[in-house]
Design a protein around this motif. Structure first.
Motif, mmCIF file in Angstrom:
data_model
loop_
_atom_site.group_PDB
_atom_site.id
_atom_site.type_symbol
_atom_site.label_atom_id
_atom_site.label_comp_id
_atom_site.label_asym_id
_atom_site.label_seq_id
_atom_site.Cartn_x
_atom_site.Cartn_y
_atom_site.Cartn_z
ATOM 1 N N HIS A 110 -10.147 -10.158 -6.964
ATOM 2 C CA HIS A 110 -9.946 -8.709 -6.899
ATOM 3 C C HIS A 110 -9.274 -8.300 -5.583
ATOM 4 O O HIS A 110 -8.418 -7.402 -5.565
ATOM 5 N N ALA A 111 -9.674 -8.971 -4.489
ATOM 6 C CA ALA A 111 -9.049 -8.677 -3.198
ATOM 7 C C ALA A 111 -7.557 -9.009 -3.233
ATOM 8 O O ALA A 111 -6.726 -8.294 -2.648
ATOM 9 N N TYR A 112 -7.224 -10.084 -3.923
ATOM 10 C CA TYR A 112 -5.812 -10.485 -4.077
ATOM 11 C C TYR A 112 -5.027 -9.385 -4.789
ATOM 12 O O TYR A 112 -3.908 -9.022 -4.386
ATOM 13 N N MET A 113 -5.594 -8.812 -5.845
ATOM 14 C CA MET A 113 -4.905 -7.754 -6.574
ATOM 15 C C MET A 113 -4.709 -6.517 -5.708
ATOM 16 O O MET A 113 -3.680 -5.846 -5.789
ATOM 17 N N ASP A 114 -5.695 -6.220 -4.869
ATOM 18 C CA ASP A 114 -5.536 -5.096 -3.942
ATOM 19 C C ASP A 114 -4.403 -5.372 -2.954
ATOM 20 O O ASP A 114 -3.626 -4.468 -2.612
ATOM 21 N N ARG A 115 -4.323 -6.629 -2.521
ATOM 22 C CA ARG A 115 -3.307 -6.971 -1.520
ATOM 23 C C ARG A 115 -1.889 -6.855 -2.088
ATOM 24 O O ARG A 115 -1.007 -6.269 -1.458
ATOM 25 N N ILE A 116 -1.659 -7.396 -3.285
ATOM 26 C CA ILE A 116 -0.277 -7.416 -3.791
ATOM 27 C C ILE A 116 0.181 -6.045 -4.278
ATOM 28 O O ILE A 116 1.381 -5.824 -4.462
ATOM 29 N N THR A 117 -0.746 -5.108 -4.467
ATOM 30 C CA THR A 117 -0.347 -3.745 -4.850
ATOM 31 C C THR A 117 -0.416 -2.780 -3.673
ATOM 32 O O THR A 117 -0.171 -1.580 -3.839
ATOM 33 N N TYR A 175 2.498 -5.397 1.295
ATOM 34 C CA TYR A 175 2.839 -6.632 0.568
ATOM 35 C C TYR A 175 4.328 -6.935 0.729
ATOM 36 O O TYR A 175 5.184 -6.079 0.484
ATOM 37 N N HIS A 176 4.636 -8.168 1.135
ATOM 38 C CA HIS A 176 6.024 -8.555 1.387
ATOM 39 C C HIS A 176 6.516 -9.635 0.420
ATOM 40 O O HIS A 176 7.607 -10.186 0.629
#
Length: 885
Positions: A57-64, A68-69
């Motif tokens: 879930h943290a990954y999904m927050d990061r890429i959105t 995010y680069h």
């Protein structure tokens, strides 16, 4: 070109379903969290190497999030996000780490491979050379996907993990893998249409004249084996079947739905079909793009794409598959089973073609009337027919090409196994854009169609009757090994007509071998002629005809046998048919007949034609197709001296200075052509009579003076060319006279040395807006347009194809020592053609090119006048990127 934000494309999954791939958006955050919630613990562990969901879930927050680069793509099926793939480049941008997560529900559908294909191509466009994936050893599915992608892969095992490095540069293997995957997906997609387990007919009325009733009746009478669901809100029963008020009330799934209701109702019904998970939709209803209602047609397609439905039509006659006993259309007569697959953009042409095919004993394997071609097109149907055992020959009636380049790739592959015959309407249509070069003026859309079809082995016919005549031969007889024909018959006149037709169409009627002639004589009547044609005379009976056919079939110098019989002589028509059938049953060579006045199929396999010209036409087409199959495909030859990067730099700089494009000045054109080592005469630009005289002394005398100016196209027509100037004073005076005559139109001139005596040819190229680059060679100089002696091809062109282009020209004998003239260096001309083909294929911003004339002498080939027009071309769809049009 990298996909820009918001740009999406639809793709076919392995099972024939449809997914949408687009760049990730910040608004996708909630959908991605839902994806994580749906994922099994094993899937999350394989992707994130952890058993908990918190990191996912943290990954999904990061890429959105705003920081995010990386570059991420999402895949949607039925409007729901079912996959996400990303890469994050390292600081120097040479490599990037890649990761992918799929919904458990779409595992095994090929979606992971599609996402990786698109990611790799995006990475290559950004200059990233390698993608790096770190995978757990037990994740065999992902390891298999990465290794089978078709890109170069290096694998390293380290600390319980597998590191896979994927080179992003496209390769020939990638093309082959992508085409194989696309073919599987296309075939499975069209199978929902041609081999459905159940069919709903929406608009199945009780009135016999109504389209919906006729479709329902055809399905029932044709013996469709699965459930048939009439949908009619005002009836409880139609044609003896229970009727249902709407799609939602059907008692079971409908794999195929046929809509025959008024145009205003179609969109709502399509949405209902989408909710009911229909897999293919056939919209018979008119009233869409063909009458200007393009927005409704776009919305209809969008509904189908979102739901994963393939769409046939709208404004069509329906679909038929005789092998599956599916007659889901309203053709006036039920199609007879047979080996011909048919696609038509015209309902009227289709109806006539199918009825006539049945009368001739040919019959139909499957048929699709594509109407407006909103979705399913000829390209999709070709992919299905390639593997369809019931289809031996493919017939197409085309009014337009949706994606000619893709058509060419598919058709070239299929033509090597199954003949494709096409009738393309619109031969007389003129090009719509104004052109000024010889090549572009000659390269009409119809010429481009001819070149495209020739390149991919498609047989082009002018009429439906010709298509059916050729199809009958190709469907039931083997291809001939060559053009040599033996003619056997009972009447001298029709046989002479047959021999004349053979000569006109490039077939050979050779003398039979002495052994064959000796074998024929003892059995035949004294008046019979045992040459070729073998004239058995009117008294010959069926046994004589059978004997003669068998004898000439055994002649090693014969590739095909054409028997010409004029009834009622001899044993009569029925006995002659039986004799032809019996003697040809095990023939390894093609046998066909002209039974005067009768078009039919003898014994279900020997095509018979009413007139000799029909039979010869079909045989000539078969021989040409066999010759095409025997040729190795054109290869991309190793041509020394090509610097494509330098050519692109010249083009980029010139288009930056002239954004709308232009005809290049002579110096820039010469530099551009020299980057591909295209041999051009040395030219010195001059701006006055004194400079012209000086230049003539430098290049050598005798000299040629040519006017230069933006409006000077065909310079010789306006006195802008002087040749054979033997002294500097003559050059000086010629410049003054030319400037006085042309006035402000002449802004300068060029001076060249006179080329040696030779044959004047033209080599040209044009970037056709629909069909891509087209190459021309022909008789050059001032006779170019007058005699129109030219040949066209679609690149790639190798030396063998260049030689065939030259051989087609009526002027070709001039190059080979005609009437005592020295033979020209044809090999040098061939090399120029091949280089021009590469030049046009590599550089889409070259809109037009004329090398006219190219002087071909015994010592080489040099272009003495070169014209090049640049125009910024839109980016071409990548052959490496799978997407629905």
């Amino acid at each position: 070109m990298v996909r820009t934000a918001g740009e999406a494309c639809d793709v076919l999954l392995r099972d024939g379903g449809v997914a949408r791939i687009r760049p990730l958006r910040p608004a996708d955050r909630e959908a991605l969290h839902e994806l994580i919630a749906r994922s099994s613990p094993r899937s999350a562990y394989m992707r994130f190497f952890t058993g908990g969901a918190a990191s996912a879930h943290a990954y999904m927050d990061r890429i959105t999030g705003p920081g995010y680069h990386g570059h991420a793509l999402v895949a949607l099926v039925g409007g729901r996000v079912v996959g996400v793939a990303e890469y994050i480049a390292d600081p120097d941008g040479s490599e990037a780490e890649v990761g992918i997560l799929l919904d458990d529900a779409v595992h095994g559908c090929g979606l992971g491979t599609l996402l990786l294909e698109h990611l790799a191509l995006d990475a290559a466009d950004e200059g990233i050379e390698e993608l790096v994936a770190t995978v757990l050893p037990q994740n065999r599915a992902m390891l298999r996907v990465l290794n089978d992608l078709g890109l170069p892969v290096e694998t390293r095992y380290d600390d319980g993990q597998v590191e896979i490095r994927i080179a992003t540069r496209p390769t020939e293997r990638l093309v082959a893998e992508i085409e194989a995957r696309a073919h599987e997906a296309e075939h499975n997609s069209i199978a929902h249409m041609f081999t459905p387990e159940s069919v709903a007919v929406i608009g199945a009325g009780r009135h016999e004249a109504r389209v919906g009733h006729r479709v329902l009746r055809n399905l029932i009478d044709g013996g469709f084996p699965g459930p048939i669901y009439p949908v009619n809100p005002r009836a409880t029963e139609v044609c003896g079947l229970p009727a249902y008020p709407d799609v939602a009330s059907l008692p079971g799934p409908a794999e195929l739905a046929v809509i025959a209701t008024p145009a205003p109702t179609v969109l709502g019904i399509a949405r209902e079909c989408a909710r009911h998970e229909v897999r293919a939709l056939v919209v018979l209803t008119s009233g869409f793009a063909e009458v200007g209602n393009r927005e409704a047609e776009r919305e209809l397609l969008e509904i189908c794409r979102q739901a994963g439905m393939r769409l046939v039509g709208p404004n069509c006659l329906g679909v038929v598959n005789t092998a599956a006993r599916l007659n889901a259309g309203f053709l006036p007569t039920p199609p007879s089973p047979g080996p011909l697959g048919v696609m038509s953009q015209s309902g009227a042409v289709a109806a006539a073609m199918i009825e006539r095919a049945g009368q001739l004993g040919l019959g139909i394997s499957s048929f699709a009337s594509v109407g407006n071609k909103a979705d399913v097109s000829g390209n999709d149907l070709l992919e299905y027919w390639e593997d369809d055992p019931a289809t031996r020959v493919i017939g197409l009636y085309l009014e337009s090409f949706g994606n000619p380049r893709r058509f060419a790739r598919i058709a070239r592959r299929i033509s090597a196994r199954k003949p494709i015959i096409a009738v393309k309407s619109g031969r007389s249509a003129a090009g719509s854009r104004a052109v000024r070069s010889h090549t572009a003026a000659a390269a009409t859309p119809d010429v481009a169609v001819d070149a495209l079809l020739r390149a991919c082995g498609v047989i082009r016919e002018d009429s439906v009757q010709d298509l059916l005549d050729t199809a009958r031969l190709l469907a039931f007889q083997p291809l001939p090994d060559g053009p040599r024909v033996a003619i056997v018959g009972n009447s001298g006149g029709p046989q002479a007509m047959t021999a004349d037709a053979c000569e006109r169409l490039g077939l050979v009627v050779p003398e039979l071998s002495p052994a064959t002639a000796e074998a024929l004589r003892p059995r035949l009547r004294p008046a019979a002629a045992v040459g070729n044609p073998v004239d058995l005379t009117a008294e010959a009976d069926a046994g004589d005809i059978a004997f003669a056919i068998a004898t000439v079939l055994a002649d090693p110098g014969v590739d095909a046998v054409l028997t010409v019989y004029t009834p009622p002589f001899g044993s009569g028509l029925d006995a002659t048919r039986e004799a032809i059938a019996a003697v040809t049953r095990n023939a390894a060579k093609p046998v066909l007949a002209c039974l005067a006045g009768h078009d039919e199929l003898v014994d279900g396999r020997v095509p018979a034609y009413a007139f000799p010209e029909q039979a010869v036409h079909a045989l000539a087409r078969a021989a040409a197709h066999a010759a095409w199959r025997a040729r190795p495909p054109a290869s991309r030859e190793d041509l020394p001296g090509i610097d494509s990067a330098a050519a692109r730099r010249i083009i980029t700089a010139d288009l930056a200075a002239h954004p709308h494009g232009r005809w290049l000045d002579e110096g820039t054109a010469a530099r551009l052509l020299s980057a591909y080592a295209i041999n051009t005469a040395e030219s010195v630009p001059v701006d006055g009579p004194e400079r012209a005289a000086e230049a003539a002394s430098v290049v050598g005398l005798p000299a040629v003076l040519k006017a230069v100016g933006p409006g000077l196209v065909h310079k010789s027509d306006v006195g802008g060319v002087r040749i054979g100037l033997r002294a500097p004073d003559e050059v000086r005076q010629a410049y003054r006279e030319m400037a006085d005559r042309l006035g402000p139109a002449m802004t300068g001139a060029i001076v060249q040395a006179m080329a040696g005596e030779g044959t004047e040819m033209i080599i040209g190229g044009v970037a056709h807006e629909t069909f891509g680059p087209l190459i021309m060679v022909g008789l050059g100089g001032v006779a170019t347009e007058l005699l129109a002696d030219r040949a066209f091809r679609v690149p790639p062109i190798d030396r063998a194809e260049a030689a065939r282009m030259i051989a087609e020209l009526r002027c070709a004998p001039l190059l080979y020592g005609y009437r005592g003239r020295p033979a020209a260096d044809v090999a040098a001309l061939e090399e120029q053609i091949v280089r021009v083909g590469r030049f046009m294929d590599d550089l889409p911003d070259v809109a037009e090119l004329d090398l006219n004339p190219v002087i071909v002498t015994p010592d080489g080939a040099v272009a003495v006048d070169c014209r090049v027009r640049l125009a910024a071309a839109p980016p071409l769809p990548s052959p490496f990127r799978r997407r629905l049009r």
